[in-house]
Design a protein around this motif. Structure first.
Motif, PDB file in Angstrom:
ATOM      1  N   ILE A   1     -32.759 -36.895  67.750  1.00 13.24           N
ATOM      2  CA  ILE A   1     -33.770 -37.325  68.720  1.00 13.24           C
ATOM      3  C   ILE A   1     -34.767 -38.274  68.074  1.00 13.24           C
ATOM      4  O   ILE A   1     -35.194 -39.249  68.687  1.00 13.24           O
ATOM      5  N   TYR A   2     -35.136 -38.019  66.815  1.00 10.17           N
ATOM      6  CA  TYR A   2     -36.078 -38.925  66.158  1.00 10.17           C
ATOM      7  C   TYR A   2     -35.452 -40.287  65.891  1.00 10.17           C
ATOM      8  O   TYR A   2     -36.098 -41.318  66.064  1.00 10.17           O
TER       9      TYR A   2
ATOM     10  N   GLY B   1     -32.966 -41.598  67.640  1.00  9.00           N
ATOM     11  CA  GLY B   1     -32.776 -42.218  68.940  1.00  9.00           C
ATOM     12  C   GLY B   1     -34.067 -42.807  69.487  1.00  9.00           C
ATOM     13  O   GLY B   1     -34.088 -43.945  69.974  1.00  9.00           O
ATOM     14  N   LEU B   2     -35.161 -42.061  69.411  1.00 11.81           N
ATOM     15  CA  LEU B   2     -36.431 -42.571  69.902  1.00 11.81           C
ATOM     16  C   LEU B   2     -36.950 -43.724  69.040  1.00 11.81           C
ATOM     17  O   LEU B   2     -37.535 -44.675  69.551  1.00 11.81           O
ATOM     18  N   GLY B   3     -36.719 -43.645  67.739  1.00  8.09           N
ATOM     19  CA  GLY B   3     -37.094 -44.752  66.865  1.00  8.09           C
ATOM     20  C   GLY B   3     -36.324 -46.018  67.217  1.00  8.09           C
ATOM     21  O   GLY B   3     -36.885 -47.114  67.254  1.00  8.09           O
TER      22      GLY B   3
ATOM     23  N   LEU C   1     -35.119 -46.705  70.164  1.00 10.17           N
ATOM     24  CA  LEU C   1     -35.645 -47.200  71.439  1.00 10.17           C
ATOM     25  C   LEU C   1     -36.933 -47.989  71.246  1.00 10.17           C
ATOM     26  O   LEU C   1     -37.156 -48.995  71.921  1.00 10.17           O
ATOM     27  N   PHE C   2     -37.804 -47.547  70.332  1.00  9.43           N
ATOM     28  CA  PHE C   2     -39.019 -48.305  70.055  1.00  9.43           C
ATOM     29  C   PHE C   2     -38.675 -49.682  69.492  1.00  9.43           C
ATOM     30  O   PHE C   2     -39.304 -50.676  69.846  1.00  9.43           O
TER      31      PHE C   2
ATOM     32  N   PHE D   1     -46.113 -41.466  68.361  1.00 14.66           N
ATOM     33  CA  PHE D   1     -44.836 -40.789  68.120  1.00 14.66           C
ATOM     34  C   PHE D   1     -44.737 -40.333  66.665  1.00 14.66           C
ATOM     35  O   PHE D   1     -44.328 -39.209  66.370  1.00 14.66           O
TER      36      PHE D   1
END
Length: 72
Positions: free
Chosen positions: A14-15, A17-19, A21-22, A57
């Motif tokens: 998740i980290y 993936g979110l990184g 996306l940023f 985040f």
């Protein structure tokens, strides 16, 4: 596999993936700003907001790590 392995995999995924996306949001914003010839002040505001989101985040992750290491 033990449950802790699955939890670690989920957390890392998740980290990452979110990184990612940023990073993609930053690239998309950069492209839009470049194509529309936005003035410098507008670019600073947009990048500031995007950067504040990324810092929030990151802060959330650091606070979680601190709480987990102290047993809270």
């Amino acid at each position: 596999m033990p449950n802790s392995t699955y939890e670690l995999f989920e957390s890392v995924s998740i980290y990452l993936g979110l990184g990612g996306l940023f990073i993609l949001m930053g690239l998309a914003v950069h492209d839009v700003l470049k194509k529309n010839d936005v003035p410098l002040v507008g670019k600073l505001v947009v990048y500031g907001v995007l950067g504040a989101g990324a810092l929030g985040f990151l802060a959330k992750g650091l606070i979680e790590m601190f709480w987990i290491s102290t047993g809270v």
